[in-house]
Scaffold this motif. Structure first.
Motif, PDB file in Angstrom:
ATOM      1  N   GLY A  42       0.964  -1.233   0.076  1.00  0.00           N
ATOM      2  CA  GLY A  42      -0.001  -0.171   0.289  1.00  0.00           C
ATOM      3  C   GLY A  42       0.749   1.334  -0.187  1.00  0.00           C
ATOM      4  N   PRO A  43       0.238   2.454  -0.002  1.00  0.00           N
ATOM      5  CA  PRO A  43       0.976   3.714  -0.053  1.00  0.00           C
ATOM      6  C   PRO A  43       1.889   3.909   1.228  1.00  0.00           C
ATOM      7  N   LEU A  44       3.094   4.364   0.846  1.00  0.00           N
ATOM      8  CA  LEU A  44       3.876   4.781   2.030  1.00  0.00           C
ATOM      9  C   LEU A  44       3.268   5.913   2.732  1.00  0.00           C
ATOM     10  N   PRO A  45       3.465   6.068   4.052  1.00  0.00           N
ATOM     11  CA  PRO A  45       3.060   7.094   4.660  1.00  0.00           C
ATOM     12  C   PRO A  45       4.172   8.206   4.337  1.00  0.00           C
ATOM     13  N   ASP A  46       3.409   9.585   4.296  1.00  0.00           N
ATOM     14  CA  ASP A  46       4.345  10.740   3.968  1.00  0.00           C
ATOM     15  C   ASP A  46       5.653  10.904   4.878  1.00  0.00           C
ATOM     16  N   GLY A  47       6.944  10.774   4.112  1.00  0.00           N
ATOM     17  CA  GLY A  47       8.157  11.038   4.437  1.00  0.00           C
ATOM     18  C   GLY A  47       8.620   9.642   4.692  1.00  0.00           C
ATOM     19  N   ALA A  48       8.122   8.691   4.570  1.00  0.00           N
ATOM     20  CA  ALA A  48       8.682   7.142   5.010  1.00  0.00           C
ATOM     21  C   ALA A  48       9.632   6.616   3.994  1.00  0.00           C
ATOM     22  N   THR A  56      10.796   9.875  -3.640  1.00  0.00           N
ATOM     23  CA  THR A  56      10.364   9.594  -5.186  1.00  0.00           C
ATOM     24  C   THR A  56       9.194   8.635  -5.055  1.00  0.00           C
ATOM     25  N   GLY A  57       8.649   8.475  -3.628  1.00  0.00           N
ATOM     26  CA  GLY A  57       7.299   7.407  -3.742  1.00  0.00           C
ATOM     27  C   GLY A  57       7.663   6.141  -3.472  1.00  0.00           C
ATOM     28  N   GLY A  58       6.521   5.458  -3.420  1.00  0.00           N
ATOM     29  CA  GLY A  58       6.974   3.910  -3.299  1.00  0.00           C
ATOM     30  C   GLY A  58       5.810   3.363  -2.563  1.00  0.00           C
ATOM     31  N   LEU A  59       5.994   2.031  -2.053  1.00  0.00           N
ATOM     32  CA  LEU A  59       4.948   1.147  -1.543  1.00  0.00           C
ATOM     33  C   LEU A  59       5.584   0.750   0.162  1.00  0.00           C
ATOM     34  N   LEU A  60       4.338   0.751   0.787  1.00  0.00           N
ATOM     35  CA  LEU A  60       4.819  -0.099   2.091  1.00  0.00           C
ATOM     36  C   LEU A  60       4.450  -1.513   2.064  1.00  0.00           C
ATOM     37  N   HIS A  61       5.240  -2.453   2.183  1.00  0.00           N
ATOM     38  CA  HIS A  61       4.933  -3.797   2.316  1.00  0.00           C
ATOM     39  C   HIS A  61       4.964  -4.255   3.648  1.00  0.00           C
ATOM     40  N   HIS A  62       3.866  -4.771   4.014  1.00  0.00           N
ATOM     41  CA  HIS A  62       3.415  -5.437   5.221  1.00  0.00           C
ATOM     42  C   HIS A  62       2.816  -6.948   5.095  1.00  0.00           C
ATOM     43  N   GLU A  63       3.881  -7.679   5.967  1.00  0.00           N
ATOM     44  CA  GLU A  63       3.456  -9.198   5.629  1.00  0.00           C
ATOM     45  C   GLU A  63       3.241  -9.832   6.976  1.00  0.00           C
ATOM     46  N   SER A  64       2.095 -10.419   7.020  1.00  0.00           N
ATOM     47  CA  SER A  64       1.701 -11.175   8.387  1.00  0.00           C
ATOM     48  C   SER A  64       1.066 -12.429   8.256  1.00  0.00           C
ATOM     49  N   GLU A  77       5.443 -11.273  11.200  1.00  0.00           N
ATOM     50  CA  GLU A  77       5.352 -10.444  10.500  1.00  0.00           C
ATOM     51  C   GLU A  77       6.544  -9.638  10.225  1.00  0.00           C
ATOM     52  N   ARG A  78       6.370  -8.886   8.941  1.00  0.00           N
ATOM     53  CA  ARG A  78       7.725  -8.051   8.731  1.00  0.00           C
ATOM     54  C   ARG A  78       7.201  -6.819   7.677  1.00  0.00           C
ATOM     55  N   THR A  79       7.853  -5.657   7.684  1.00  0.00           N
ATOM     56  CA  THR A  79       7.725  -4.517   7.000  1.00  0.00           C
ATOM     57  C   THR A  79       8.682  -4.208   6.151  1.00  0.00           C
ATOM     58  N   LEU A  80       8.691  -3.826   5.069  1.00  0.00           N
ATOM     59  CA  LEU A  80       9.649  -3.347   3.982  1.00  0.00           C
ATOM     60  C   LEU A  80       9.165  -2.157   3.181  1.00  0.00           C
ATOM     61  N   ARG A  81      10.037  -1.581   2.714  1.00  0.00           N
ATOM     62  CA  ARG A  81       9.720  -0.563   1.649  1.00  0.00           C
ATOM     63  C   ARG A  81      10.152  -0.824   0.396  1.00  0.00           C
ATOM     64  N   PHE A  82       9.325  -0.500  -0.399  1.00  0.00           N
ATOM     65  CA  PHE A  82       9.831  -0.443  -2.082  1.00  0.00           C
ATOM     66  C   PHE A  82       9.622   0.739  -2.691  1.00  0.00           C
ATOM     67  N   LEU A  83      10.798   1.387  -2.882  1.00  0.00           N
ATOM     68  CA  LEU A  83      10.883   2.829  -3.397  1.00  0.00           C
ATOM     69  C   LEU A  83      11.002   2.655  -4.835  1.00  0.00           C
ATOM     70  N   VAL A  92      14.347  -1.934  -2.695  1.00  0.00           N
ATOM     71  CA  VAL A  92      13.937  -2.601  -1.456  1.00  0.00           C
ATOM     72  C   VAL A  92      14.593  -2.145  -0.273  1.00  0.00           C
ATOM     73  N   ARG A  93      13.983  -1.602   0.776  1.00  0.00           N
ATOM     74  CA  ARG A  93      14.637  -1.356   2.015  1.00  0.00           C
ATOM     75  C   ARG A  93      13.946  -1.853   3.284  1.00  0.00           C
ATOM     76  N   PHE A  94      14.705  -2.112   4.251  1.00  0.00           N
ATOM     77  CA  PHE A  94      14.020  -2.712   5.437  1.00  0.00           C
ATOM     78  C   PHE A  94      13.280  -1.506   5.990  1.00  0.00           C
ATOM     79  N   ALA A  95      12.657  -2.043   7.023  1.00  0.00           N
ATOM     80  CA  ALA A  95      11.618  -0.795   7.724  1.00  0.00           C
ATOM     81  C   ALA A  95      12.400   0.353   8.289  1.00  0.00           C
ATOM     82  N   ASP A  96      13.651  -0.122   8.784  1.00  0.00           N
ATOM     83  CA  ASP A  96      14.401   1.064   9.267  1.00  0.00           C
ATOM     84  C   ASP A  96      15.054   1.834   8.270  1.00  0.00           C
ATOM     85  N   GLY A  97      14.805   1.650   6.929  1.00  0.00           N
ATOM     86  CA  GLY A  97      15.648   2.421   5.852  1.00  0.00           C
ATOM     87  C   GLY A  97      16.782   1.747   5.168  1.00  0.00           C
ATOM     88  N   ARG A  98      17.466   0.848   6.056  1.00  0.00           N
ATOM     89  CA  ARG A  98      18.484   0.027   5.547  1.00  0.00           C
ATOM     90  C   ARG A  98      18.391  -0.398   4.157  1.00  0.00           C
TER      91      ARG A  98
END
Length: 156
Positions: A42-48, A56-64, A77-83, A92-98
């Motif tokens: 789904g959509p990334l929260p603003d500034g995420a 540049t925008g992206g998606l929040l990936h949440h698996e449970s 569960e895990r959360t990733l960022r797809f930029l 693809v980044r980890f939830a903490d941005g790495r």
């Protein structure tokens, strides 16, 4: 494996909800496990994105779901960022941005590496059609010798 299904825009393809089935095999001792659940893109929260001014925008990936390892079931569960990357690719980044890995599905198949301490994760991503894709991660090194195979099927 058969032909791959090219994806011109990884983020546009991934958006939505997917059923997930993952098998985990420890090649060192033969132990096996399995994860079943859902992944939502789904959509990334603003500034995420953590990119500041070059966001540049992206998606929040949440698996449970539920992970069963050697007969013991646990919630997982895990959360990733797809930029958004160039030319329909993703970073693809980890939830903490790495950084985790890049993702280019324009040919329907992609191989990515992720070094983790002394171990190396090598992921192969294959797209079967508009509603099914797979990842196979092979993890090797002094600490791990695993194969993780995940099948995704679009819901709805």
């Amino acid at each position: 494996m058969g032909e791959f299904w090219p994806v011109p825009d990884a983020l546009a393809y991934l958006v939505g909800r997917w059923r997930v089935s993952r098998s985990v095999r420890d090649l060192a001792n033969g132990a096996e496990g399995e994860f079943t659940g859902v992944t939502e893109f789904g959509p990334l929260p603003d500034g995420a994105t953590g990119l500041g001014a070059r966001e540049t925008g992206g998606l929040l990936h949440h698996e449970s779901g539920t992970f069963v390892w050697q007969g013991v079931a646990r919630p997982a569960e895990r959360t990733l960022r797809f930029l958004r990357g160039p030319g329909g690719t993703a970073e693809v980044r980890f939830a903490d941005g790495r950084p985790f890995h890049d993702l280019d599905l324009t040919s329907g198949r992609h191989v990515a590496d992720h070094p983790c301490a002394a171990d190396l994760y090598r992921g192969e991503f294959t797209v079967h059609d508009s509603d099914r894709w797979r990842t196979v991660w092979r993890v090797g090194g002094p600490a791990k010798n695993l194969v993780l195979r995940t099948d995704y099927a679009r819901e709805g």
